[in-house]
Design a protein around this motif. Structure first.
Motif, PDB file in Angstrom:
ATOM      1  N   GLU A  46       0.863  -1.167  -0.066  1.00  7.91           N
ATOM      2  CA  GLU A  46       0.160  -0.027   0.081  1.00  7.91           C
ATOM      3  C   GLU A  46       0.950   1.367   0.221  1.00  7.91           C
ATOM      4  O   GLU A  46       1.792   1.208   0.553  1.00  7.91           O
ATOM      5  CB  GLU A  46      -1.029   0.152   1.115  1.00  7.91           C
ATOM      6  CG  GLU A  46      -0.206   0.003   2.628  1.00  7.91           C
ATOM      7  CD  GLU A  46      -1.038   0.167   3.578  1.00  7.91           C
ATOM      8  OE1 GLU A  46      -2.370   0.149   3.504  1.00  7.91           O
ATOM      9  OE2 GLU A  46      -0.683   0.098   4.784  1.00  7.91           O
ATOM     10  N   PHE A  47       0.357   2.356  -0.630  1.00  9.56           N
ATOM     11  CA  PHE A  47       1.081   3.647  -0.676  1.00  9.56           C
ATOM     12  C   PHE A  47       1.134   4.199   0.796  1.00  9.56           C
ATOM     13  O   PHE A  47      -0.062   4.179   1.703  1.00  9.56           O
ATOM     14  CB  PHE A  47       0.194   4.450  -1.724  1.00  9.56           C
ATOM     15  CG  PHE A  47       0.327   5.924  -1.536  1.00  9.56           C
ATOM     16  CD1 PHE A  47      -0.177   7.012  -0.720  1.00  9.56           C
ATOM     17  CD2 PHE A  47       1.519   6.154  -2.266  1.00  9.56           C
ATOM     18  CE1 PHE A  47       0.091   8.106  -0.886  1.00  9.56           C
ATOM     19  CE2 PHE A  47       2.034   7.710  -2.227  1.00  9.56           C
ATOM     20  CZ  PHE A  47       1.259   8.641  -1.416  1.00  9.56           C
ATOM     21  N   SER A  61      -0.923   8.654   2.877  1.00 11.88           N
ATOM     22  CA  SER A  61      -2.261   7.944   3.098  1.00 11.88           C
ATOM     23  C   SER A  61      -2.895   8.425   4.381  1.00 11.88           C
ATOM     24  O   SER A  61      -2.425   9.129   5.006  1.00 11.88           O
ATOM     25  CB  SER A  61      -1.786   6.510   3.165  1.00 11.88           C
ATOM     26  OG  SER A  61      -0.980   6.264   4.398  1.00 11.88           O
ATOM     27  N   ASN A 104       2.308   7.972  -7.655  1.00 13.79           N
ATOM     28  CA  ASN A 104       0.907   8.002  -7.055  1.00 13.79           C
ATOM     29  C   ASN A 104       0.577   6.705  -6.501  1.00 13.79           C
ATOM     30  O   ASN A 104       1.097   5.802  -6.558  1.00 13.79           O
ATOM     31  CB  ASN A 104       0.064   8.353  -8.419  1.00 13.79           C
ATOM     32  CG  ASN A 104       0.331   9.416  -9.059  1.00 13.79           C
ATOM     33  OD1 ASN A 104       0.298  10.514  -8.286  1.00 13.79           O
ATOM     34  ND2 ASN A 104       0.734   9.522 -10.488  1.00 13.79           N
ATOM     35  N   PRO A 105      -0.724   6.985  -5.616  1.00 17.13           N
ATOM     36  CA  PRO A 105      -1.130   5.677  -4.673  1.00 17.13           C
ATOM     37  C   PRO A 105      -1.479   4.769  -5.555  1.00 17.13           C
ATOM     38  O   PRO A 105      -1.359   3.503  -5.190  1.00 17.13           O
ATOM     39  CB  PRO A 105      -2.191   6.672  -4.070  1.00 17.13           C
ATOM     40  CG  PRO A 105      -1.890   7.875  -4.117  1.00 17.13           C
ATOM     41  CD  PRO A 105      -1.481   8.108  -5.415  1.00 17.13           C
ATOM     42  N   THR A 106      -2.003   4.922  -6.948  1.00 18.19           N
ATOM     43  CA  THR A 106      -2.471   3.795  -7.544  1.00 18.19           C
ATOM     44  C   THR A 106      -1.828   3.221  -8.707  1.00 18.19           C
ATOM     45  O   THR A 106      -2.272   2.145  -9.159  1.00 18.19           O
ATOM     46  CB  THR A 106      -4.019   4.210  -8.101  1.00 18.19           C
ATOM     47  OG1 THR A 106      -3.896   5.360  -8.924  1.00 18.19           O
ATOM     48  CG2 THR A 106      -4.877   4.422  -6.800  1.00 18.19           C
ATOM     49  N   THR A 107      -0.666   3.838  -8.990  1.00 16.57           N
ATOM     50  CA  THR A 107      -0.013   3.382 -10.008  1.00 16.57           C
ATOM     51  C   THR A 107       1.354   2.747  -9.494  1.00 16.57           C
ATOM     52  O   THR A 107       1.892   3.221  -8.605  1.00 16.57           O
ATOM     53  CB  THR A 107       0.286   4.434 -11.098  1.00 16.57           C
ATOM     54  OG1 THR A 107       0.880   5.568 -10.522  1.00 16.57           O
ATOM     55  CG2 THR A 107      -0.931   4.832 -11.580  1.00 16.57           C
ATOM     56  N   ARG A 108       2.109   1.954 -10.503  1.00 12.83           N
ATOM     57  CA  ARG A 108       3.162   1.291  -9.882  1.00 12.83           C
ATOM     58  C   ARG A 108       4.453   2.084 -10.539  1.00 12.83           C
ATOM     59  O   ARG A 108       4.796   2.096 -11.573  1.00 12.83           O
ATOM     60  CB  ARG A 108       3.309  -0.303 -10.498  1.00 12.83           C
ATOM     61  CG  ARG A 108       4.446  -0.828  -9.989  1.00 12.83           C
ATOM     62  CD  ARG A 108       4.452  -2.386 -10.339  1.00 12.83           C
ATOM     63  NE  ARG A 108       5.633  -3.158 -10.004  1.00 12.83           N
ATOM     64  CZ  ARG A 108       5.854  -3.681  -8.749  1.00 12.83           C
ATOM     65  NH1 ARG A 108       4.953  -3.613  -8.049  1.00 12.83           N
ATOM     66  NH2 ARG A 108       7.126  -4.249  -8.717  1.00 12.83           N
TER      67      ARG A 108
END
Length: 122
Positions: A46-47, A61, A104-108
């Motif tokens: 998780e980020f 987060s 970003n939180p949702t990209t790798r």
């Protein structure tokens, strides 16, 4: 190809503090957007936090907000994660990550470190 090297993990009691550092071997920390992710036991990665290339646009987060601080030290060529008021649920392997433009939180992100273990005892 940049390699990210984390340091600063360890064992700490609940309520204590730790500072993680990440140094990009073969590159300058000012050339990348940098971030921290974590993976707790039995959980998905998780980020945690990120800082963009020019030191602005920092995000955290919800679990890190108010307790963790991400910062960039251009003189030492490191990105740091100051973690205060640690809780047992913060126990995880913490990974430094970097990318050319954004983390970003949702990209790798493109580049990852090997991870450093943080264990918070109750």
């Amino acid at each position: 190809q940049v390699q990210l090297v984390e340091s600063g993990g360890g064992l700490v009691q609940a309520g204590g503090s730790l500072t993680l550092s990440c140094a990009p071997s073969g590159g300058s920390v000012s050339s990348y957007a940098m971030g921290w992710f974590r993976q707790g036991p039995g959980k998905e990665r998780e980020f945690v936090a990120r800082i963009m290339r020019y030191g602005s646009n920092i995000i955290y987060s919800d679990s890190a907000k108010g307790r963790f601080t991400i910062s960039r030290d251009n003189a030492k060529n490191t990105v740091n994660l100051q973690m205060n008021s640690l809780k047992p649920e913060d126990t995880a392997v913490y990974y430094c990550a970097a990318d050319y433009n954004s983390v970003n939180p949702t990209t790798r992100p493109r580049f990852w470190g090997q991870g450093t273990q943080v264990t918070v005892s109750s």
